[in-house]
Every structure is written in structure tokens, then in C-alpha cells.
Design a protein around this motif. Structure first.
Motif, PDB file in Angstrom:
ATOM      1  N   GLY A  28       2.739   6.099  -7.099  1.00  0.00           N
ATOM      2  CA  GLY A  28       1.642   6.751  -7.806  1.00  0.00           C
ATOM      3  C   GLY A  28       1.777   8.260  -7.841  1.00  0.00           C
ATOM      4  O   GLY A  28       1.264   8.923  -8.755  1.00  0.00           O
ATOM      5  N   ARG A  29       2.480   8.813  -6.852  1.00  0.00           N
ATOM      6  CA  ARG A  29       2.695  10.257  -6.805  1.00  0.00           C
ATOM      7  C   ARG A  29       3.986  10.694  -7.479  1.00  0.00           C
ATOM      8  O   ARG A  29       4.031  11.759  -8.096  1.00  0.00           O
ATOM      9  CB  ARG A  29       2.687  10.745  -5.353  1.00  0.00           C
TER      10      ARG A  29
ATOM     11  N   THR B  58       0.829  -1.210   0.000  1.00  0.00           N
ATOM     12  CA  THR B  58       0.000   0.000   0.000  1.00  0.00           C
ATOM     13  C   THR B  58       0.859   1.255   0.000  1.00  0.00           C
ATOM     14  O   THR B  58       0.586   2.220  -0.733  1.00  0.00           O
ATOM     15  CB  THR B  58      -0.937  -0.009   1.224  1.00  0.00           C
ATOM     16  N   LEU B  59       1.911   1.265   0.813  1.00  0.00           N
ATOM     17  CA  LEU B  59       2.813   2.415   0.853  1.00  0.00           C
ATOM     18  C   LEU B  59       3.508   2.620  -0.489  1.00  0.00           C
ATOM     19  O   LEU B  59       3.671   3.756  -0.956  1.00  0.00           O
ATOM     20  CB  LEU B  59       3.852   2.223   1.958  1.00  0.00           C
TER      21      LEU B  59
ATOM     22  N   ARG C  54       6.969  14.216   4.537  1.00  0.00           N
ATOM     23  CA  ARG C  54       6.270  13.185   5.282  1.00  0.00           C
ATOM     24  C   ARG C  54       7.091  12.813   6.507  1.00  0.00           C
ATOM     25  O   ARG C  54       8.237  12.455   6.400  1.00  0.00           O
ATOM     26  CB  ARG C  54       6.043  11.937   4.416  1.00  0.00           C
TER      27      ARG C  54
ATOM     28  N   ARG D 150       2.432   1.686  -3.519  1.00  0.00           N
ATOM     29  CA  ARG D 150       1.462   2.172  -4.499  1.00  0.00           C
ATOM     30  C   ARG D 150       1.230   3.677  -4.337  1.00  0.00           C
ATOM     31  O   ARG D 150       1.212   4.435  -5.317  1.00  0.00           O
ATOM     32  CB  ARG D 150       0.137   1.438  -4.354  1.00  0.00           C
ATOM     33  N   ASP D 151       1.034   4.106  -3.112  1.00  0.00           N
ATOM     34  CA  ASP D 151       0.786   5.516  -2.859  1.00  0.00           C
ATOM     35  C   ASP D 151       1.996   6.356  -3.276  1.00  0.00           C
ATOM     36  O   ASP D 151       1.856   7.377  -3.961  1.00  0.00           O
ATOM     37  CB  ASP D 151       0.484   5.721  -1.374  1.00  0.00           C
TER      38      ASP D 151
END
Length: 309
Positions: free
Chosen positions: A287-288, A280-281, A306, A283-284
Motif C-alpha cells: 500500500g505504501r 497484514t504486513l 524499518r 497490505r501495509d
């Protein structure tokens, strides 16, 4: 997307005198993630993560020389050191025409991958460091025998490192420390133990332990690479790692202030228990940052800072 492209395929790529065995999944035209494993494992450490990302990324995970199923010459005919590991991975990426990829670096895969990044910074779209150290801040106080061997290559110092290769150390210290025992499958550590039990494996690993001192010597070079080329970087770190402590993850922010750092309730082999969270991390993050490559420049503009979680 056809489900067939999500299946993991097992391939061989000759590189000089080494037959590199690797796993590949995902669409051939998708952004590439080159996944570099650590000690004492092989590409099987990515067995849970690969299916979670294969719908969107082309995932390539080789076994390094001296590890897993890759066939490489014996000691004496091949120098088992980190420069040579990087040479083979460089030849591997050349053979597959991987001219642009994100690097997933872990443990031994970090110094091998960062050597490659310094040689070809234009090829690196992003870096994902999962307990992949590049700062002295990241060392725990458990490195005494290795540090003694780095200072002096005596037979006594070499033998003092041999317990690091034992079944008990692999199972209980490397894999078990900080891991939820109900989530820790024996598949990963039992295969690593089997690889370590092969004839000649321990001496190859002891050679690499001795050469690990060259990685520490290169840390300033790695850090200069970060500051000069500013690759987008995500650190997903098992906070209970007994070898590489969380300070090593946070240290990335000195060189890359916009690096994203996430500390997971996991040990050194965080993928064994937290593959879903790490997927999940990733992909996020990708994706950015990957779409920014389409802006016509070689400069990355990272999203807002972050903080560690």
C-alpha cells in the motif's frame, strides 16, 4: 468488488513442453503478485494467504516443474535445474502478459524468482521474501549432506541427501520445527508428503539438490541486482526456520538499507501458522510502495528505515 473475483480459480498455461497449473484470484486489473513456492510444497502453500489479499490484488501462484500438479517431461527429457525452472516461469509470465508484478519468493522460489528479476528488472514492482534466502548468512549448520553433494556428485553423496525427502523430515523438521503444533494444519505437509511419494519425484528432487549449488554461486549476482535496481523489499521470516536463519533476512539490509524485515514466531513454513499476520504486513507494505510507481520515474523511494521486529 464482486465476490466472484475473490474466488481462487485453477488454470493451465502451456509453456513449451510444460503444462503449468496455477491458482489465480483477485480482480484482473489489480496489481499483480506472482507467488513462487518452495520445496517440497506447491501452490497449495498459498491457500490461506490468497483469500486474504484477493480483494485488492491479482494473485497468481504456479506450481513449478517437478512440483504439485504441473505436468512436465520426465528426467532425461527435461533438465531439472534452477535455470530451467526460471525459464518456465519466464515463459509463463510472458504467456500471461505479466509485464509488472510484485514477487513473493519462498525457499526454492527465491532463486527461481530472482533469476527472473535479473533478466527483467523492469517487470518487478516489489519483492516479498518469506524465508527466501539470497545471502550465505542465512544458512544454518544443517546443510552438511547437501554441501557435500555440491562438492562431489558421487552416488554416496546423492544417497546421503535422500533422508531430506523422507516423510519424517518433511513433517517434523521442515514443517514442525518452530511451529505451534496447535496451529499447524496437517493439510499442507500431508499433501507435500503425497507429492514426494509419486514415482520419480525423489530423483527429480535430488537433481535439484545437486543444482542448488548454482544458487549459492549466484548470490553475488542477486545482491548486485538489489543494489543496482533497488526494488522495494519486505522480508517476513519465520525466526525458527531450521534451514534459513534470521540472519538471512537481516542481510537484505546490506544491499537494500530500506528493506523492511519482520521476524515472526514461526518456522520455515510461516504461512501455515501466520498467514493473517503476513497478509497484514503485505497490505501495509504494498500500500505504501506500489503507488510510487505513478510518479513517472523508474526509481523507487522507500519509506523510512524499518528495523527488524
Amino acid at each position: 468488488m464482486h465476490s466472484k473475483s475473490r474466488r481462487t480459480r485453477f488454470k493451465t498455461q502451456p509453456v513449451g513442453g510444460v503444462d503449468v497449473i496455477y491458482r489465480e484470484a483477485g480482480p484482473a486489473d489489480a496489481p499483480v503478485i506472482l507467488m513462487l513456492h518452495g520445496f517440497p510444497t506447491a501452490s497449495h502453500m498459498f491457500r490461506d494467504l490468497i483469500p486474504l489479499l484477493a480483494d485488492s490484488y491479482r494473485l497468481i501462484a504456479p506450481d513449478l516443474p517437478g512440483f504439485g500438479q504441473t505436468k512436465s517431461p520426465p528426467r532425461g527429457a527435461f533438465d531439472y535445474n534452477f535455470d530451467r525452472l526460471a525459464d518456465v516461469i519466464e515463459g509463463f509470465t510472458d504467456s500471461l502478459s505479466l509485464d509488472r508484478c510484485a514477487l513473493y519468493i519462498f525457499d526454492y522460489g527465491a532463486p527461481a524468482g530472482l533469476r527472473l528479476a535479473m533478466r527483467h528488472p523492469e517487470r518487478v514492482s516489489a519483492i516479498i521474501s518469506q524465508n527466501g534466502n539470497a545471502h550465505v548468512d542465512g544458512f544454518s549448520d544443517q546443510w552438511g549432506p547437501w554441501e557435500a553433494y555440491w562438492r562431489g556428485a558421487s552416488e554416496a553423496n546423492r544417497e546421503a541427501c535422500r533422508p531430506s525427502l523422507s516423510l519424517d523430515t518433511i513433517r517434523n523438521w521442515q514443517y514442525g520445527t518452530g511451529a505451534d503444533p496447535e496451529l499447524l494444519s496437517p493439510d499442507g505437509y500431508e499433501l507435500a508428503i503425497a507429492y514426494m511419494a509419486r514415482p520419480g519425484a525423489e530423483d527429480i528432487q535430488l537433481d535439484l539438490i545437486r543444482d542448488y549449488r548454482t544458487n549459492v554461486a549466484r548470490y553475488p549476482d542477486f545482491q548486485s541486482y538489489f543494489r543496482q535496481h533497488r526494488p522495494p523489499l519486505l522480508a517476513t521470516w519465520g525466526r525458527y526456520d531450521p534451514a534459513f536463519i534470521p540472519a538471512g533476512a537481516i542481510a537484505y539490509k546490506r544491499d537494500l538499507p530500506n528493506a523492511e524485515v519482520h521476524l515472526l514466531d514461526a518456522g520455515h513454513f510461516a504461512l501455515e501458522t501466520h498467514a493473517g499476520e503476513i497478509a497484514t504486513l503485505i497490505r501495509d507494505f504494498l500500500g505504501r510502495v506500489l503507488p510510487m510507481e505513478n510518479n513517472g520515474t523508474d526509481t523507487f523511494s522507500m519509506p523510512e528505515n524499518r528495523m527488524p521486529t
